[in-house]
Design a protein around this motif. Structure first.
Motif, PDB file in Angstrom:
ATOM      1  N   PRO A   1      18.062 -53.127 -19.679  1.00 21.22           N
ATOM      2  CA  PRO A   1      17.121 -53.743 -20.621  1.00 21.22           C
ATOM      3  C   PRO A   1      15.674 -53.686 -20.142  1.00 21.22           C
ATOM      4  O   PRO A   1      14.762 -53.402 -20.924  1.00 21.22           O
ATOM      5  CB  PRO A   1      17.612 -55.192 -20.710  1.00 21.22           C
TER       6      PRO A   1
ATOM      7  N   ALA B   1      14.449 -50.258 -20.803  1.00 20.22           N
ATOM      8  CA  ALA B   1      14.435 -49.979 -22.243  1.00 20.22           C
ATOM      9  C   ALA B   1      13.221 -50.639 -22.893  1.00 20.22           C
ATOM     10  O   ALA B   1      12.601 -50.068 -23.789  1.00 20.22           O
ATOM     11  CB  ALA B   1      15.725 -50.487 -22.894  1.00 20.22           C
ATOM     12  N   GLU B   2      12.861 -51.834 -22.408  1.00 18.72           N
ATOM     13  CA  GLU B   2      11.705 -52.521 -22.980  1.00 18.72           C
ATOM     14  C   GLU B   2      10.408 -51.756 -22.715  1.00 18.72           C
ATOM     15  O   GLU B   2       9.453 -51.848 -23.467  1.00 18.72           O
ATOM     16  CB  GLU B   2      11.590 -53.942 -22.402  1.00 18.72           C
ATOM     17  N   LEU B   3      10.395 -50.984 -21.620  1.00 16.68           N
ATOM     18  CA  LEU B   3       9.174 -50.240 -21.278  1.00 16.68           C
ATOM     19  C   LEU B   3       8.898 -49.106 -22.260  1.00 16.68           C
ATOM     20  O   LEU B   3       7.747 -48.814 -22.556  1.00 16.68           O
ATOM     21  CB  LEU B   3       9.298 -49.637 -19.866  1.00 16.68           C
ATOM     22  N   VAL B   4       9.938 -48.437 -22.728  1.00 21.60           N
ATOM     23  CA  VAL B   4       9.702 -47.212 -23.485  1.00 21.60           C
ATOM     24  C   VAL B   4      10.152 -47.257 -24.940  1.00 21.60           C
ATOM     25  O   VAL B   4       9.627 -46.504 -25.756  1.00 21.60           O
ATOM     26  CB  VAL B   4      10.362 -45.992 -22.806  1.00 21.60           C
ATOM     27  N   GLY B   5      11.123 -48.107 -25.277  1.00 22.51           N
ATOM     28  CA  GLY B   5      11.624 -48.086 -26.650  1.00 22.51           C
ATOM     29  C   GLY B   5      12.164 -46.713 -27.025  1.00 22.51           C
ATOM     30  O   GLY B   5      12.910 -46.110 -26.261  1.00 22.51           O
ATOM     31  N   ARG B   6      11.748 -46.213 -28.214  1.00 23.48           N
ATOM     32  CA  ARG B   6      12.103 -44.856 -28.659  1.00 23.48           C
ATOM     33  C   ARG B   6      13.564 -44.526 -28.441  1.00 23.48           C
ATOM     34  O   ARG B   6      13.917 -43.445 -27.934  1.00 23.48           O
ATOM     35  CB  ARG B   6      11.277 -43.803 -27.904  1.00 23.48           C
ATOM     36  N   ARG B   7      14.446 -45.431 -28.836  1.00 19.43           N
ATOM     37  CA  ARG B   7      15.855 -45.266 -28.516  1.00 19.43           C
ATOM     38  C   ARG B   7      16.443 -43.970 -29.063  1.00 19.43           C
ATOM     39  O   ARG B   7      17.175 -43.267 -28.383  1.00 19.43           O
ATOM     40  CB  ARG B   7      16.632 -46.472 -29.044  1.00 19.43           C
ATOM     41  N   ARG B   8      16.117 -43.667 -30.309  1.00 17.69           N
ATOM     42  CA  ARG B   8      16.688 -42.477 -30.953  1.00 17.69           C
ATOM     43  C   ARG B   8      16.345 -41.207 -30.163  1.00 17.69           C
ATOM     44  O   ARG B   8      17.185 -40.345 -29.937  1.00 17.69           O
ATOM     45  CB  ARG B   8      16.153 -42.404 -32.383  1.00 17.69           C
TER      46      ARG B   8
ATOM     47  N   PHE C   1      18.475 -54.390 -24.661  1.00 20.26           N
ATOM     48  CA  PHE C   1      17.272 -54.189 -25.476  1.00 20.26           C
ATOM     49  C   PHE C   1      17.327 -52.847 -26.185  1.00 20.26           C
ATOM     50  O   PHE C   1      17.377 -51.810 -25.538  1.00 20.26           O
ATOM     51  CB  PHE C   1      16.027 -54.272 -24.583  1.00 20.26           C
ATOM     52  N   TYR C   2      17.341 -52.872 -27.511  1.00 21.59           N
ATOM     53  CA  TYR C   2      17.314 -51.638 -28.290  1.00 21.59           C
ATOM     54  C   TYR C   2      16.070 -51.671 -29.170  1.00 21.59           C
ATOM     55  O   TYR C   2      15.867 -52.617 -29.915  1.00 21.59           O
ATOM     56  CB  TYR C   2      18.531 -51.538 -29.220  1.00 21.59           C
ATOM     57  N   SER C   3      15.257 -50.643 -29.085  1.00 29.44           N
ATOM     58  CA  SER C   3      14.137 -50.517 -30.010  1.00 29.44           C
ATOM     59  C   SER C   3      13.948 -49.056 -30.336  1.00 29.44           C
ATOM     60  O   SER C   3      14.102 -48.192 -29.474  1.00 29.44           O
ATOM     61  CB  SER C   3      12.854 -51.076 -29.401  1.00 29.44           C
ATOM     62  N   VAL C   4      13.623 -48.760 -31.589  1.00 29.43           N
ATOM     63  CA  VAL C   4      13.371 -47.369 -31.962  1.00 29.43           C
ATOM     64  C   VAL C   4      11.883 -47.069 -31.942  1.00 29.43           C
ATOM     65  O   VAL C   4      11.466 -45.928 -32.120  1.00 29.43           O
ATOM     66  CB  VAL C   4      13.971 -47.051 -33.350  1.00 29.43           C
ATOM     67  N   ALA C   5      11.062 -48.098 -31.750  1.00 30.86           N
ATOM     68  CA  ALA C   5       9.618 -47.892 -31.691  1.00 30.86           C
ATOM     69  C   ALA C   5       9.204 -47.550 -30.269  1.00 30.86           C
ATOM     70  O   ALA C   5       9.989 -47.683 -29.332  1.00 30.86           O
ATOM     71  CB  ALA C   5       8.894 -49.147 -32.162  1.00 30.86           C
ATOM     72  N   ASP C   6       7.949 -47.100 -30.083  1.00 30.86           N
ATOM     73  CA  ASP C   6       7.551 -46.659 -28.743  1.00 30.86           C
ATOM     74  C   ASP C   6       7.064 -47.808 -27.859  1.00 30.86           C
ATOM     75  O   ASP C   6       7.047 -47.687 -26.651  1.00 30.86           O
ATOM     76  CB  ASP C   6       6.496 -45.547 -28.818  1.00 30.86           C
TER      77      ASP C   6
ATOM     78  N   ILE D   1       6.744 -52.401 -27.500  1.00 29.30           N
ATOM     79  CA  ILE D   1       7.152 -53.682 -28.077  1.00 29.30           C
ATOM     80  C   ILE D   1       5.989 -54.207 -28.902  1.00 29.30           C
ATOM     81  O   ILE D   1       4.914 -54.472 -28.362  1.00 29.30           O
ATOM     82  CB  ILE D   1       7.502 -54.699 -26.979  1.00 29.30           C
TER      83      ILE D   1
ATOM     84  N   ALA E   1      10.429 -59.394 -27.120  1.00 32.13           N
ATOM     85  CA  ALA E   1      11.481 -58.419 -26.882  1.00 32.13           C
ATOM     86  C   ALA E   1      12.675 -58.637 -27.803  1.00 32.13           C
ATOM     87  O   ALA E   1      13.387 -57.699 -28.158  1.00 32.13           O
ATOM     88  CB  ALA E   1      11.947 -58.480 -25.427  1.00 32.13           C
TER      89      ALA E   1
ATOM     90  N   TYR F   1      17.210 -48.007 -41.256  1.00 34.09           N
ATOM     91  CA  TYR F   1      16.953 -46.979 -40.241  1.00 34.09           C
ATOM     92  C   TYR F   1      18.236 -46.341 -39.703  1.00 34.09           C
ATOM     93  O   TYR F   1      18.436 -45.136 -39.806  1.00 34.09           O
ATOM     94  CB  TYR F   1      16.148 -47.600 -39.095  1.00 34.09           C
TER      95      TYR F   1
END
Lengths: 214, 244
Positions: free
Chosen positions: A51, A54-61, B69-74, B76, B186, B220
């Motif tokens: 986590p 993951a919080e640093l970069v995002g862009r999961r896809r 933590f899952y995010s599709v954006a670059d 937070i 977050a 999405y």
């Protein structure tokens, strides 16, 4: 008498070459590209999984796509490398455990040094475990990548195997890099293809003897 | 003797390498077959270890518990409680824009249920506090012909959807508190969607807009094959226990 083909040049009255050819250009590129793909797969895995990262970069896809393709193409350098005779010969050496390999790991854990051939038993085991692990990771990864291919219970099980085996691979690769970091001459072998005879005599005496054509 | 092909210290002997690879394949297949059951047992052990682990390192193991933590954006995205706005528009009589304070002044609902992610992890007994979607819909006045809701987010990328009937359930809310504290950046703060009976990808983070529409516009992840009707245990090919 056939000449030792691995020796690059001979010097001195004893005819002992100072440098021994350890890896061909093809073999070094197989190692480099495999290492690059492995590092990409491991780093993206860390950023998908931890986590804090993951919080640093995002862009999961995007990370998922890079991870999937790095993983699925990991065996490609090795498969292309099968065209190289020298590489096939080294795969054969990695596969076979001779009498001198027996008890090598136990001795090494106790700090003793046993003579080895071109690859010692630890390197052979590492190669086999990583090869098997990569295949398992590709299998379980494909089941997660294409969820409609397999029933749910396989997918849960595949996630389980993929997660825990990833930890094991991370530890093994870290150990591999740590061993290399402590041995500049081994790194030179993979950078230039050549190692000194003194190093070979110390680390891989049976191979060094073989290079003398005995 | 030639240094290629035959002879040499490594060229005869037992094919241990091949056996190790085959053993790994066997173990991998066995693990994938029984792993689903094993992971449940390991989850239980790790949950008790994690509860007593001051370093938090055990939380990094697979199934070590906690949110991922899952995010599709670059990055937070951040909105302060003062800057935050939620718009409600589309097929409604009275479009509106709410501040966080206005949302907090509305009738509040607190739900304590499990959070279930479609990738397998589950966080038990997580309290969410907020305003029911049904209340916001009543305030706005849904016009005839409305069938669905589209949710947009201030990360600029994510979107989600619910049918009107799903949105009117008493466990679908706009949440401003999680674990009885303000929702953090977050976790999708200051305000996120909380779709309790569905997989957690439906609970859009960083919620900024609710648009009432005449048909469902898939969100999405639904463009990448996830189910639109994401009931926990009855969608995405999964059989997880309900989150109640």
């Amino acid at each position: 008498m056939p000449l030792p083909t691995d020796a690059t040049h001979t010097t001195g009255e004893a005819g002992a070459p100072e440098l021994l050819r350890r890896f061909t250009t093809a073999e070094r590129w197989i190692h480099r590209t495999t290492a690059l793909l492995m590092v990409i797969a491991l780093i993206t895995a860390a950023f998908l999984y931890l986590p804090a990262l993951a919080e640093l970069v995002g862009r999961r896809r995007l990370l998922v796509t890079v991870h999937e393709w790095a993983g699925i193409t990991l065996p490609v350098p090795l498969l292309l490398g099968l065209l190289s005779r020298a590489f096939r010969a080294d795969l054969g050496r990695l596969n076979r455990f001779g009498p001198h390999d027996r008890g090598w790991v136990r001795a090494a854990l106790r700090g003793h040094h046993r003579p080895s051939g071109k690859f010692n038993a630890g390197q052979k085991l590492y190669a086999a475990v990583i090869a098997g692990a990569v295949l398992v990771m590709i299998g379980t990864g494909l089941i997660m990548w294409f969820p409609h291919l397999a029933p749910l219970i396989w997918r849960t099980g595949s996630t389980f195997v993929h997660d825990w085996l990833a930890l094991l691979i991370g530890v093994l690769v870290a150990g591999h890099i740590w061993m290399a970091a402590r041995d500049p001459e081994a790194r030179r072998g993979l950078r230039t293809g050549h190692v000194s005879r003194t190093w070979a005599r110390r680390e891989h005496p049976l191979w060094e003897k073989e290079q003398r054509g005995e | 003797m030639s240094s290629d092909g035959t002879g040499g210290a490594d060229r005869a002997g037992t094919p241990v390498g091949r056996r190790v690879i085959l053993a790994m394949l066997g173990l991998g297949a066995a693990g994938a077959t029984v792993g689903g059951y094993l992971q449940n047992g390991i989850d239980n052990v790790l949950a008790s270890v994690t509860a007593k682990d001051p370093t938090g390192l055990s939380g990094l193991l697979p199934g070590g518990g906690g949110f991922r933590f899952y995010s599709v954006a670059d990055t937070i995205p951040h909105r302060s409680p003062a800057d935050y706005r939620l718009t409600v528009d589309g097929l409604v009589e009275r479009p509106a824009t709410y501040t966080l304070a206005q949302l907090q002044a509305m009738p509040r609902t607190r739900l304590v249920k499990d959070v279930q992610c479609v990738t397998g992890w589950r966080v038990p007994h997580t309290p969410f506090t907020g305003v029911l979607l049904s209340h916001l819909l009543d305030e706005a006045g849904v016009r005839p012909g409305a069938k669905a809701l589209t949710f947009t987010c201030f990360d600029g990328v994510y979107s989600e959807s619910l049918t009107l009937d799903q949105a009117r359930r008493p466990d679908m809310m706009v949440a401003y508190a999680m674990d009885d504290r303000p929702v953090t950046d977050a976790h999708g703060g200051p305000v996120r969607l909380y779709a309790a009976p569905m997989y957690f990808y439906k609970s859009a983070k960083w919620l900024s807009g609710i648009t009432v529409t005449d048909h469902v516009q898939p969100g999405y992840w639904e463009h990448y094959g996830y189910d639109v009707d994401a009931w926990v245990g009855k969608s995405n090919g999964r059989t997880d226990a309900p989150t109640d």
